[in-house]
Design a protein around this motif. Structure first.
Motif, mmCIF file in Angstrom:
data_model
loop_
_atom_site.group_PDB
_atom_site.id
_atom_site.type_symbol
_atom_site.label_atom_id
_atom_site.label_comp_id
_atom_site.label_asym_id
_atom_site.label_seq_id
_atom_site.Cartn_x
_atom_site.Cartn_y
_atom_site.Cartn_z
ATOM 1 N N ILE A 135 45.970 43.165 44.651
ATOM 2 C CA ILE A 135 46.998 42.139 44.832
ATOM 3 C C ILE A 135 47.142 41.340 43.549
ATOM 4 C CG2 ILE A 135 47.629 40.086 46.134
ATOM 5 C CD1 ILE A 135 47.249 41.718 48.389
ATOM 6 N N ASP A 136 48.355 41.207 43.041
ATOM 7 C CA ASP A 136 48.599 40.459 41.817
ATOM 8 C C ASP A 136 49.562 39.304 42.083
ATOM 9 O OD1 ASP A 136 48.737 43.529 39.933
ATOM 10 O OD2 ASP A 136 47.026 42.239 40.354
ATOM 11 N N GLY A 137 49.378 38.208 41.351
ATOM 12 C CA GLY A 137 50.293 37.073 41.451
ATOM 13 C C GLY A 137 50.122 36.183 40.245
ATOM 14 N N VAL B 93 46.698 36.134 38.333
ATOM 15 C CA VAL B 93 45.674 36.310 39.359
ATOM 16 C C VAL B 93 45.663 37.769 39.829
ATOM 17 C CG1 VAL B 93 44.805 35.543 41.594
ATOM 18 C CG2 VAL B 93 46.017 33.929 40.110
ATOM 19 N N GLU B 94 44.476 38.341 39.832
ATOM 20 C CA GLU B 94 44.330 39.686 40.379
ATOM 21 C C GLU B 94 43.284 39.659 41.477
ATOM 22 O OE1 GLU B 94 45.028 43.043 38.046
ATOM 23 O OE2 GLU B 94 43.140 44.000 38.601
ATOM 24 N N MET B 95 43.617 40.298 42.592
ATOM 25 C CA MET B 95 42.702 40.383 43.722
ATOM 26 C C MET B 95 42.445 41.850 44.030
ATOM 27 S SD MET B 95 41.067 39.441 46.518
ATOM 28 C CE MET B 95 40.447 40.682 47.661
ATOM 29 N N LYS B 96 41.178 42.250 44.072
ATOM 30 C CA LYS B 96 40.843 43.636 44.409
ATOM 31 C C LYS B 96 39.818 43.680 45.535
ATOM 32 C CE LYS B 96 42.063 46.196 40.270
ATOM 33 N NZ LYS B 96 41.638 47.191 39.253
ATOM 34 N N TRP B 97 40.092 44.556 46.450
ATOM 35 C CA TRP B 97 39.186 44.777 47.580
ATOM 36 C C TRP B 97 38.629 46.193 47.421
ATOM 37 C CZ3 TRP B 97 39.786 41.534 52.327
ATOM 38 C CH2 TRP B 97 38.786 41.787 53.269
ATOM 39 N N LYS B 98 37.480 46.288 46.769
ATOM 40 C CA LYS B 98 36.868 47.592 46.483
ATOM 41 C C LYS B 98 35.570 47.769 47.261
ATOM 42 C CE LYS B 98 36.897 49.261 42.364
ATOM 43 N NZ LYS B 98 36.723 49.496 40.898
ATOM 44 N N ILE C 46 46.581 39.689 30.353
ATOM 45 C CA ILE C 46 46.552 38.295 29.890
ATOM 46 C C ILE C 46 46.926 38.211 28.414
ATOM 47 C CG2 ILE C 46 45.044 36.296 29.465
ATOM 48 C CD1 ILE C 46 43.440 37.192 31.957
ATOM 49 N N TYR C 47 46.351 39.105 27.595
ATOM 50 C CA TYR C 47 46.619 39.086 26.162
ATOM 51 C C TYR C 47 48.085 39.360 25.850
ATOM 52 C CZ TYR C 47 41.540 39.151 25.417
ATOM 53 O OH TYR C 47 40.199 38.839 25.404
ATOM 54 N N HIS C 48 48.776 40.058 26.765
ATOM 55 C CA HIS C 48 50.171 40.389 26.512
ATOM 56 C C HIS C 48 51.128 39.298 26.996
ATOM 57 C CE1 HIS C 48 48.684 44.490 25.734
ATOM 58 N NE2 HIS C 48 49.814 44.633 25.059
ATOM 59 N N ARG C 49 50.577 38.222 27.525
ATOM 60 C CA ARG C 49 51.402 37.078 27.911
ATOM 61 C C ARG C 49 50.920 35.857 27.136
ATOM 62 N NH1 ARG C 49 53.268 36.799 34.199
ATOM 63 N NH2 ARG C 49 53.923 38.947 34.474
ATOM 64 N N THR C 50 51.720 35.406 26.222
ATOM 65 C CA THR C 50 51.337 34.297 25.346
ATOM 66 C C THR C 50 50.962 33.049 26.147
ATOM 67 O OG1 THR C 50 52.867 35.114 23.679
ATOM 68 C CG2 THR C 50 52.074 32.843 23.423
ATOM 69 N N GLY C 51 49.770 32.530 25.889
ATOM 70 C CA GLY C 51 49.336 31.291 26.514
ATOM 71 C C GLY C 51 48.826 31.445 27.927
ATOM 72 N N ALA C 52 48.796 32.666 28.454
ATOM 73 C CA ALA C 52 48.343 32.866 29.827
ATOM 74 C C ALA C 52 46.825 32.979 29.900
ATOM 75 C CB ALA C 52 48.980 34.123 30.412
ATOM 76 N N GLN C 53 46.259 32.584 31.034
ATOM 77 C CA GLN C 53 44.839 32.758 31.323
ATOM 78 C C GLN C 53 44.733 33.536 32.632
ATOM 79 O OE1 GLN C 53 43.021 32.005 28.935
ATOM 80 N NE2 GLN C 53 44.050 30.365 27.817
ATOM 81 N N GLY C 54 43.500 33.752 33.113
ATOM 82 C CA GLY C 54 43.396 34.596 34.291
ATOM 83 C C GLY C 54 42.368 34.164 35.322
ATOM 84 N N ILE C 55 42.592 34.605 36.549
ATOM 85 C CA ILE C 55 41.652 34.435 37.659
ATOM 86 C C ILE C 55 41.519 35.797 38.333
ATOM 87 C CG2 ILE C 55 41.244 33.367 39.914
ATOM 88 C CD1 ILE C 55 42.822 30.928 38.951
ATOM 89 N N ILE D 96 34.840 34.063 24.322
ATOM 90 C CA ILE D 96 34.630 33.968 22.879
ATOM 91 C C ILE D 96 35.956 34.147 22.147
ATOM 92 C CG2 ILE D 96 33.448 35.006 20.904
ATOM 93 C CD1 ILE D 96 31.221 35.857 22.837
ATOM 94 N N ASN D 97 36.835 34.963 22.725
ATOM 95 C CA ASN D 97 38.152 35.223 22.141
ATOM 96 C C ASN D 97 39.221 34.261 22.672
ATOM 97 O OD1 ASN D 97 37.264 37.485 20.595
ATOM 98 N ND2 ASN D 97 37.281 38.722 22.480
ATOM 99 N N LYS D 98 38.744 33.125 23.222
ATOM 100 C CA LYS D 98 39.644 32.060 23.707
ATOM 101 C C LYS D 98 40.476 32.476 24.918
ATOM 102 C CE LYS D 98 38.222 29.697 20.148
ATOM 103 N NZ LYS D 98 37.193 28.673 20.315
ATOM 104 N N ALA D 99 40.033 33.474 25.633
ATOM 105 C CA ALA D 99 40.744 33.882 26.849
ATOM 106 C C ALA D 99 39.912 33.471 28.061
ATOM 107 C CB ALA D 99 40.987 35.378 26.855
ATOM 108 N N ILE D 100 40.483 32.667 28.922
ATOM 109 C CA ILE D 100 39.761 32.208 30.112
ATOM 110 C C ILE D 100 40.038 33.166 31.258
ATOM 111 C CG2 ILE D 100 39.472 30.337 31.775
ATOM 112 C CD1 ILE D 100 40.584 28.445 29.605
ATOM 113 N N LEU D 101 38.978 33.746 31.808
ATOM 114 C CA LEU D 101 39.105 34.591 32.988
ATOM 115 C C LEU D 101 38.045 34.150 33.987
ATOM 116 C CD1 LEU D 101 40.322 36.851 34.579
ATOM 117 C CD2 LEU D 101 38.862 38.482 33.372
#
Length: 319
Positions: free
Chosen positions: A212-214, A225-230, A246-255, A275-280
């Motif tokens: 599930i993505d949103g 946001v990515e949701m996986k039920w594995k 995330i890297y392909h969307r400027t200024g975006a972060q992730g959950i 370390i690469n300034k990307a929040i996940l």
């Protein structure tokens, strides 16, 4: 104090009227005419009027005023209009030249005092009405807030039950569609802006039951946001795939939300992203259940996780 109360003469006003009306009218007959002009019924005036005609020296102007005013003031509801009209005539009185010359200054002073009393009573009445209106407004606002809290509580309870029911659904696609609805509703309930609704994607192959993505917004920051039920814990491969978005969307972060937890490789991959300034931020699906069960605020909960990820370099903390 109601509008009726203003015109039901209290003692201090009553005595002032008894002193004033005789001074505004030169003769005893004029006093009767003054009351008659204000609409006082003839039945309240006739015996006094007859007495003036037959034995005018047996009663003076002040006794006339007291007797009639007493009758008018006795029945609170019956003579409201007459009491109002009498006051109106006095406070609007201007022709003091019609008074006896010796009475003019005293009459002016008494009328001024009556005006002051009426104005004060009117002011207190307005203040009371304003206060009552303000209280009614606050009560309405309070009731509205209570109703909103009640509605929100009912939505949260409904959402909680739907969350629990997910774990009893064996069909992956059915579970994924229901999870899609639950996530969209949950973020909306807690005031988290959903920029792109959570939708079911992917397939049932390679161990992925559903994905599930949103996109949501927290403090003006976009989070993919990515949701996986594995069946297995989320590893580095899935984390890097989401980081690529995330890297392909400027200024975006992730959950990243997982129904099965995260492996060491997945946690390490998320820490390396910091370390690469990307929040996940990594979140277990059970954390959402914990938020609902303990009446926590999901928005504040996620904000705390985000701060921990940034400050403590810990993307998988559980506040």
């Amino acid at each position: 104090m109601t509008q009726t109360d203003i015109f039901h003469y209290p003692p201090e006003l009553f005595e002032l009227l008894i002193e004033t009306i005789p001074l505004l009218n030169r003769s005893k007959k004029s006093v009767i005419l003054f009351f008659r002009g204000a609409g006082v019924p003839e039945k309240l005036l006739k015996d006094i009027s007859d007495k003036i005609e037959t034995d005018k020296d047996s009663i003076n102007k002040f006794e006339i005023a007291r007797t009639i005013l007493t009758r008018v003031n006795e029945k609170t509801d019956t003579y409201i209009r007459e009491r109002r009209e009498l006051l109106k005539r006095i406070v609007e009185f201007e022709s003091f030249t019609n008074c006896w010359e010796s009475d003019q200054y005293k009459a002016k002073g008494l009328v001024a005092e009556i005006r002051n009393i009426v104005n004060v009573k009117d002011t207190f009445t307005r203040m009371k009405h304003e206060k009552e209106n303000e209280q009614a407004k606050h009560t309405a606002e309070y009731n509205k807030k209570v109703e909103k809290i009640k509605e929100r509580a009912e939505l949260i309870e409904k959402n909680k039950k739907e969350f629990y029911s997910l774990f009893g659904i064996s069909n992956p696609h059915e579970r994924g569609k229901k999870l899609e609805s639950v996530l969209n509703s949950l973020f909306s309930i807690f005031g988290i802006l959903v920029r792109e609704a959570f939708t079911l994607k992917g397939d049932n192959g390679e161990g992925i039951i559903e994905q599930i993505d949103g996109v949501i917004e927290i403090d003006n920051q976009i989070y993919l946001v990515e949701m996986k039920w594995k069946k297995d814990k989320i590893g580095g491969e899935d984390i890097f795939a989401h980081l690529g978005r995330i890297y392909h969307r400027t200024g975006a972060q992730g959950i990243f939300i997982s129904a099965s937890g995260f492996s060491d490789s997945g946690i390490i991959a998320s820490k390396e992203a910091l370390i690469n300034k990307a929040i996940l931020v990594l979140t277990d699906l059970e954390e959402f259940i914990n938020v609902l069960d303990n009446d926590k605020d999901l928005l504040q909960y996620l904000k705390t996780k985000i701060r921990k990820a940034i400050i403590d370099k810990d993307p998988y903390t559980k506040p």
